[in-house]
Structure formats: C-alpha cells, structure tokens
Design a protein around this motif. Structure first.
Motif, PDB file in Angstrom:
ATOM      1  N   LEU A   1       0.814  -0.999  -0.046  1.00  0.00           N
ATOM      2  CA  LEU A   1       0.516   0.004  -0.148  1.00  0.00           C
ATOM      3  C   LEU A   1       1.118   1.321  -0.079  1.00  0.00           C
ATOM      4  CD1 LEU A   1      -2.943  -1.212   2.185  1.00  0.00           C
ATOM      5  CD2 LEU A   1      -2.659  -0.718   0.175  1.00  0.00           C
ATOM      6  N   TYR A   2       2.113   1.388   0.570  1.00  0.00           N
ATOM      7  CA  TYR A   2       2.877   2.784   0.757  1.00  0.00           C
ATOM      8  C   TYR A   2       3.283   2.507  -0.892  1.00  0.00           C
ATOM      9  CZ  TYR A   2       3.665   1.494   5.788  1.00  0.00           C
ATOM     10  OH  TYR A   2       4.247   0.955   7.010  1.00  0.00           O
ATOM     11  N   MET A   3       3.343   2.018  -1.260  1.00  0.00           N
ATOM     12  CA  MET A   3       3.604   2.209  -2.296  1.00  0.00           C
ATOM     13  C   MET A   3       2.803   2.554  -3.853  1.00  0.00           C
ATOM     14  SD  MET A   3       6.257   1.955  -5.275  1.00  0.00           S
ATOM     15  CE  MET A   3       7.983   0.395  -4.707  1.00  0.00           C
ATOM     16  N   THR A   4       1.435   1.201  -3.196  1.00  0.00           N
ATOM     17  CA  THR A   4       0.583   2.118  -4.150  1.00  0.00           C
ATOM     18  C   THR A   4      -0.129   3.266  -3.953  1.00  0.00           C
ATOM     19  OG1 THR A   4      -0.047  -0.317  -4.354  1.00  0.00           O
ATOM     20  CG2 THR A   4      -1.921   1.274  -4.391  1.00  0.00           C
ATOM     21  N   ILE A   5       0.278   4.045  -2.867  1.00  0.00           N
ATOM     22  CA  ILE A   5      -0.286   4.846  -2.472  1.00  0.00           C
ATOM     23  C   ILE A   5       0.277   5.823  -2.643  1.00  0.00           C
ATOM     24  CG2 ILE A   5      -1.391   6.785  -0.922  1.00  0.00           C
ATOM     25  CD1 ILE A   5      -1.985   4.047   0.790  1.00  0.00           C
ATOM     26  N   GLY A   6       2.198   6.093  -2.793  1.00  0.00           N
ATOM     27  CA  GLY A   6       2.779   7.348  -2.588  1.00  0.00           C
ATOM     28  C   GLY A   6       3.955   7.209  -3.815  1.00  0.00           C
ATOM     29  N   ASN A   7       3.488   6.142  -4.706  1.00  0.00           N
ATOM     30  CA  ASN A   7       4.744   6.166  -6.157  1.00  0.00           C
ATOM     31  C   ASN A   7       3.681   5.062  -7.008  1.00  0.00           C
ATOM     32  OD1 ASN A   7       6.437   6.097  -8.052  1.00  0.00           O
ATOM     33  ND2 ASN A   7       7.834   5.923  -6.829  1.00  0.00           N
ATOM     34  N   PRO A   8       2.243   5.822  -7.669  1.00  0.00           N
ATOM     35  CA  PRO A   8       1.395   3.917  -8.665  1.00  0.00           C
ATOM     36  C   PRO A   8       1.744   4.321  -9.917  1.00  0.00           C
ATOM     37  CG  PRO A   8       0.412   7.118  -7.745  1.00  0.00           C
ATOM     38  CD  PRO A   8       1.535   6.416  -7.376  1.00  0.00           C
TER      39      PRO A   8
END
Length: 457
Positions: A331-338
């Motif tokens: 989720l960190y990657m999905t939200i922060g750097n999609p």
C-alpha cells in the motif's frame, strides 16, 4: 515525589510514581540515543565515509546495527552486576555509558579530516551503545516490576515499553526541528551533530533523577535472606531448564518483537525514501504521525495483559503483523508512487495521511506484541538470576537476531536477484520468517505467566 517509609522495616522506599518516572525517563533517553544513528544513517554515510561518488549507505547501516550484535555480551556484564550488586547500580552505569557514547558520536571528525578513523570511531561508539542498552532495558523493566503490585505488573511495565516509540518520537522531532532551522548544506555540514550533543544534557538530567532511587524491595529481601547469586552468568546457563526457557523467550517473542519494530519503523522509513521515493521531510512527518498515535497502545496492551494474560495479546500481535507487514508495504507503494517514478517526488496531504494511517495500523499490531513482553519476560525467570537470564534472552532476540533486520532487509534487496515487481519487497522475507517462527514457538511451547509470583524461585 518523596520516598515512602516502610512501616515494618523503617526504611525509605520509592513510590511507584517515582519509580516509573525515573525508570521511564532514563530508558526513553537511551532509546533516543540508540535510534539517532539509524535515523541519520544517510548523512553519516556522507560525512564519515569517503565521498567517492558511490553510496556507502549499506556500510553505514552495517556499522550502525553492529550495536545490536554486542548486546548479548553487554547483557551478561550488566546482568551480573544487577543480580549481584543491585538493579539500580546496573542501569545507572548503563545510562552513563550510553550518554557518553552518543555525545562522542557528535564529536567524530569527518572522513575528510581523519580518513578511515571516522567510521572506526563510529563503530566503537555504537559498540558502547549496544553494551549500554543491553543493561538498561532489562534493568528498568525488572526494577519497575519488583515495585509493582502483582496484578498491575503489565500496567506499570507498559510505561517502560512505551519508551521505545516515545524515544523515537523525540528523536524524530529533534532531527526535524534541527533541519527546520538550518539549510540542507548547514545540516549536512555540522547540524547533524546537534541531536547527538543534545543527548548529553538529557542524560545528565536523568542521572540525577535516578540517583535518588532506592533498591527494589524484592532484591533487597533476596539480599537480606542471603539468596543472591554469586555467579549469575554461570547459574543462568547451568540452572536446570533455564537455557530452554531462554530459547523460548528468544524465538517465541523477542526476535519477532524486534523485527516487527524494526520493520514498522526503520525499514518503513528507508522504504518510503529509497523505494517509494518520497522527500525526507515527508517521510519524517509520516513516521512521526504513526509513532505519536501508536505510542499509547504499548501501555494499553501491557495493562490489558494483566486481565486476560500475556500470551493471547502477544500472539495476536504477531499474527496480525505477519499479514499486515506485506500488505502495508504494498500500500505504501500503491499510494505513494502508483506511477513507479524513479526520482524523488512530492505527494498530496490525502496520500500522506493515507500512508500514515496504514503505518499506524501496523504499528498498533507491533504494540500488541511488545506491550506485554516486558512483564512476560521477567515472569518466566527466577529472581536471583532474573536480570542476567532476561537480559541475555532479550538481547539475543531483540538485539542479535531481530536487531539486524534493517541491515538484512537492505542487504537482501541489494543482492538477491528477483523480478522487478518483487525487488522492493524481497527484503521482507527476513522479518516474516522470524515472525512465523515466533507464532509457532509461542503457540505450542510457551505457558501463560501473568499470575506468577516474582518472589518464588
């Protein structure tokens, strides 16, 4: 906070409030000292290692986490002092050693000035810190528990457990404020030293607070009865069944707790910077938010364990962490750097709050694992070798095995060849393996301890 007078013995005794404040403040400062070099590993890699155009971040992390490797040795040294001389003296010495080492890190000349002496001096200071924290935590938890009523051990030792996130919180705040008043060049040049030097003032204050304390009543009675151990280290390893108990404590709780804490705090910190590619200030804000709001749960779960037991809460925290950690990093990657950007980029406030919320949920699971752990650890060992046994088990699991999580995850990411989609997450295999082992050991082999009489051997 005056000391109370025991009506039976006529001796002065510490009030429980005095015990908690003095113990918690000192432990909080030592965690501040311990975490500071990890938080500032990036700038240390540029100031204390050669500026040759290549990254020395991994080497810096190796030096920084070396402190965790030396903690089992320190636990035997300080444990022996605590079981032979007294709890108070052991964590007074550890406080002075920790404060001195942290202050000296702030005085280390740069690589440009002294060459390879710079990282060597950092290594020496980190070893000193590792030895110091190994005597501090176990001593503080035992000292508080041996003053507390039996039905409130989890409640009161929960305050010691809460010093970890609060120590980190103060650490992040000091770094953030220092950066706010300086330019980036000023901070990288000399400003990074300020948080280390500031620790000296905190340690002096804590020392004088702790110096006024009296020895714990449980240890005093043990000493009066002539039952203190003459050789705590030897007895810790020769007392029938004690090694087996230490192994259960290491692999059924401490290693998992440490790897969960390291993952939810520092691995998250570096992942958001180096994989999600968020600005350092944004990452600090995210970790500050999750740390601030999760800190109350450490004491809460410690208190709850007095009513329903240590085991169900710790086991629940481990199981939740096992599933939440991989989900949270995705989720960190999905939200922060999609979009999969490769350069540092800013994100909006909703995204910042979203990442912070995910981090908070994972941190609460970690708090469930750690909150009751201090009470659980001291309850499974006999009084006369409690400091040595608990200290060694805690520092083997929390320090040597789980403490290397930040370095090991970075090492796995940089050396293991996997698909591009998996490469940011492959390092999580290490904490997940440790947590899975702990769930099995805890569920099948560890008994409930919350009704244990601390005075019984």
């Amino acid at each position: 906070m005056e000391s109370a007078i025991n009506s039976t013995t006529g001796k002065k005794e510490n009030s429980i409030l005095q015990v908690i404040i003095a113990s918690s403040v000192g432990t909080l400062i030592e965690w501040y000292d311990m975490f500071l070099a990890i938080i500032l590993a990036g700038v240390l890699s540029t100031q204390l290692f050669p500026n040759d155009g290549s990254s020395h971040f991994l080497e810096t992390l190796a030096v920084v986490v070396s402190s965790f490797m030396f903690r089992p040795i320190g636990s035997l040294i300080f444990g022996s002092i605590g079981d032979r001389v007294g709890r108070k003296y052991s964590f007074l010495i550890s406080l002075i050693l920790m404060g001195s080492a942290t202050f000296l890190i702030g005085c280390i000349p740069t690589f440009e000035s002294v060459g390879w002496f710079a990282p060597v001096l950092l290594l020496i200071c980190r070893i000193m810190q590792g030895l110091a924290i190994s005597g501090e935590y176990a001593g503080a938890v035992i000292y508080v528990a041996e003053h507390a009523p039996a039905h409130k051990r989890g409640h009161y030792t929960g305050f010691i457990q809460a010093t970890v996130p609060i120590g980190l919180l103060i650490c992040l705040l000091v770094v953030f404020l220092t950066q706010s008043f300086l330019t980036e060049d000023q901070f990288n040049s000399f400003g990074w030293r300020i948080p280390f030097l500031f620790s000296g003032l905190l340690v002096i204050m804590s020392y004088f607070i702790r110096k006024k304390l009296h020895e714990s009543p449980v240890f005093e009675q043990l000493k009066k009865d002539g039952k203190t151990s003459k050789s705590p280290v030897k007895e810790a390893f020769t007392t029938p069944g004690n090694i087996k108990i230490m192994l259960k404590a290491i692999f059924g709780g401490n290693a998992a707790q440490s790897t969960i804490m390291q993952t939810t705090l520092f691995v998250t910190l570096f992942f958001l910077q180096r994989a999600v590619m968020l600005p350092y200030e944004t990452v600090l804000i995210i970790v500050l938010i999750s740390t601030l709001f999760s800190s109350i749960f450490y004491q809460y779960f410690g208190s709850l364990s007095d009513r329903i037991g240590r085991k169900p809460i710790m086991l629940g925290g481990m199981i939740c962490s096992f599933f939440l950690i991989p989900i949270s990093f995705y989720l960190y990657m999905t939200i922060g750097n999609p979009e999969g950007l490769k350069e540092i980029h800013s994100i909006g406030n909703p995204a910042i709050l979203g990442i912070a919320a995910v981090s908070l949920i994972t941190s609460i699971a970690g708090a469930a694992t750690y909150g009751p752990l201090g009470a659980f650890m001291l309850e499974i060992f006999p009084t006369k070798i409690r400091y040595t046994s608990m200290g060694f088990a805690q520092n083997m699991g929390n320090g040597f095995i789980g403490g290397g999580t930040t370095f090991v995850t970075e090492l796995i990411k940089s050396t293991l060849i996997v698909s591009a989609a998996m490469s940011p997450y492959v390092g999580l295999t290490y904490p997940l393996i440790l947590i899975f082992i702990a769930i099995c050991v805890n569920y099948f082999t560890i008994p409930e301890t919350y009704k244990t009489d601390l005075t019984e051997d």
